[in-house]
Design a protein around this motif. Structure first.
Motif, PDB file in Angstrom:
ATOM      1  N   GLU A 130       8.092   1.341   6.723  1.00  0.00           N
ATOM      2  CA  GLU A 130       7.059   1.085   7.916  1.00  0.00           C
ATOM      3  C   GLU A 130       7.370  -0.092   8.478  1.00  0.00           C
ATOM      4  O   GLU A 130       7.617  -1.001   7.951  1.00  0.00           O
ATOM      5  CB  GLU A 130       5.754   1.004   7.189  1.00  0.00           C
ATOM      6  N   HIS A 178       1.090   5.623  12.467  1.00  0.00           N
ATOM      7  CA  HIS A 178       0.198   5.636  11.578  1.00  0.00           C
ATOM      8  C   HIS A 178      -1.212   4.940  11.306  1.00  0.00           C
ATOM      9  O   HIS A 178      -1.336   4.049  12.002  1.00  0.00           O
ATOM     10  CB  HIS A 178       1.111   5.309   9.861  1.00  0.00           C
ATOM     11  N   HIS A 180       2.045   4.976  -0.354  1.00  0.00           N
ATOM     12  CA  HIS A 180       2.885   4.114  -0.969  1.00  0.00           C
ATOM     13  C   HIS A 180       3.085   4.119  -2.463  1.00  0.00           C
ATOM     14  O   HIS A 180       2.444   3.500  -3.235  1.00  0.00           O
ATOM     15  CB  HIS A 180       2.235   2.685  -0.539  1.00  0.00           C
ATOM     16  N   ASP A 230      -2.049   6.921   2.991  1.00  0.00           N
ATOM     17  CA  ASP A 230      -1.840   5.503   3.253  1.00  0.00           C
ATOM     18  C   ASP A 230      -2.225   5.126   1.505  1.00  0.00           C
ATOM     19  O   ASP A 230      -2.521   3.672   1.366  1.00  0.00           O
ATOM     20  CB  ASP A 230      -2.472   4.756   4.147  1.00  0.00           C
ATOM     21  N   HIS A 288       2.156   9.477   4.530  1.00  0.00           N
ATOM     22  CA  HIS A 288       2.312   8.235   4.459  1.00  0.00           C
ATOM     23  C   HIS A 288       1.614   7.899   3.205  1.00  0.00           C
ATOM     24  O   HIS A 288       0.443   7.683   2.978  1.00  0.00           O
ATOM     25  CB  HIS A 288       1.350   7.360   5.476  1.00  0.00           C
TER      26      HIS A 288
HETATM   27 ZN    ZN Z   1       1.414   1.953   5.136  1.00  0.00          ZN
END
Ligand code: ZN
Length: 272
Positions: free
Chosen positions: A97, A156, A10, A206, A8
């Motif tokens: 997501e 997540h 971004h 994340d 995960h």
């Molecule tokens: Zn996320």
């Protein structure tokens, strides 16, 4: 060298605009071979796909629950069209997501629910797993998964009860653990990370969010300009926490969590 998978990240976030290539280079140098890039809104679908291609990563397409209010039904149609257009793309590994956020105040729960169910149906129809955002919403998410059966995926930044964890696992989900686990006060997250069956945990950053304890800056420090940006190169150090909690070596931790990530996102297996 162990092979890590950040399930995960971004990478499309503006926080990485200044040095995105260097961020990926540092991740590779740290052994982070698998990089999963989930989208958060339709306007980013092309960017996330292009980043995955450019950096030998994989991606997911979806509308994040914090973005659904500014999304329109037209964006669900765009997701449908993009999933169709990319259906043969081996780098498209999931719908995500997506999910529900019942923590951030002032969000419209009905709009979130509508978009969540609609996106579950798109995932089911595409035969793709989902990457779920779970924040005080585990039971509502599970209710959706009972209504619309998808081929599993990843819940997540998991932080819920043992029983809720068990119910996600029964539905074929792996659970994502990241920087939050590095805080000693995160008792429930650490307990889950330590005690879930070996086949369940996957690792994630994340990034640029959820800084681990060593990157954490309080509000005053951030106001003074200190950065708490997280990045995928932090994954092995985050993994050390999981290794300590489980009594695993780092090599074991890498092998187990990468295998779990590939089980959750089968198309990832071709690339790590
Ligand atoms: Zn996320």
């Amino acid at each position: 060298m162990p092979v890590w998978t950040d399930t995960h990240c971004h990478l499309d976030a503006p926080e990485f605009d200044a040095d995105r290539a260097a961020v990926v280079e540092r991740a590779r140098a740290a052994g982070v071979v698998g990089l999963v890039l989930p989208a958060v809104e339709a306007a980013h679908f092309d960017t996330v796909r292009a980043l995955a291609l450019a950096h030998d990563a994989v991606y997911a397409l979806g509308i994040h629950p914090l973005y659904v209010e500014r999304a329109a039904d037209a964006d669900l149609q765009r997701l449908h069209d993009a999933l169709h257009a990319c259906r043969g793309d081996p780098r498209l590994v999931a719908v995500g997501e997506i999910g529900l956020d019942h923590f951030v105040p002032g969000l419209d729960h009905d709009v979130q629910q509508h978009c969540y169910i609609a996106q579950l149906k798109l995932a089911r129809d595409a035969g793709l797993p989902v990457i779920l955002h779970v924040r005080r919403s585990a039971d509502a998410l599970l209710a959706g998964l009972r209504r619309v059966e998808v081929p599993g995926g990843i819940a997540h930044a998991f932080n819920a009860s043992d029983e809720q964890a068990q119910r996600f696992v029964e539905r074929g989900f792996r659970l994502g653990f990241g920087g939050a686990m590095s805080f000693e006060r995160a008792l429930q997250i650490r307990r889950l990370a330590a005690s879930l069956p070996e086949s369940v945990p996957v690792l994630e950053t994340d990034a640029p969010d959820i800084p681990p304890q060593w990157l954490y800056r309080n509000a005053a420090e951030r106001a003074a300009g200190a950065s708490s940006r997280n990045e995928p190169a932090e994954l092995p150090r985050i993994a050390q926490t999981l290794a300590d909690l489980r009594g695993w070596s780092l090599a074991q931790t890498a092998a187990i969590t990468t295998a779990n990530a590939c089980a959750a996102l089968p198309r990832l297996a071709a690339l790590v």
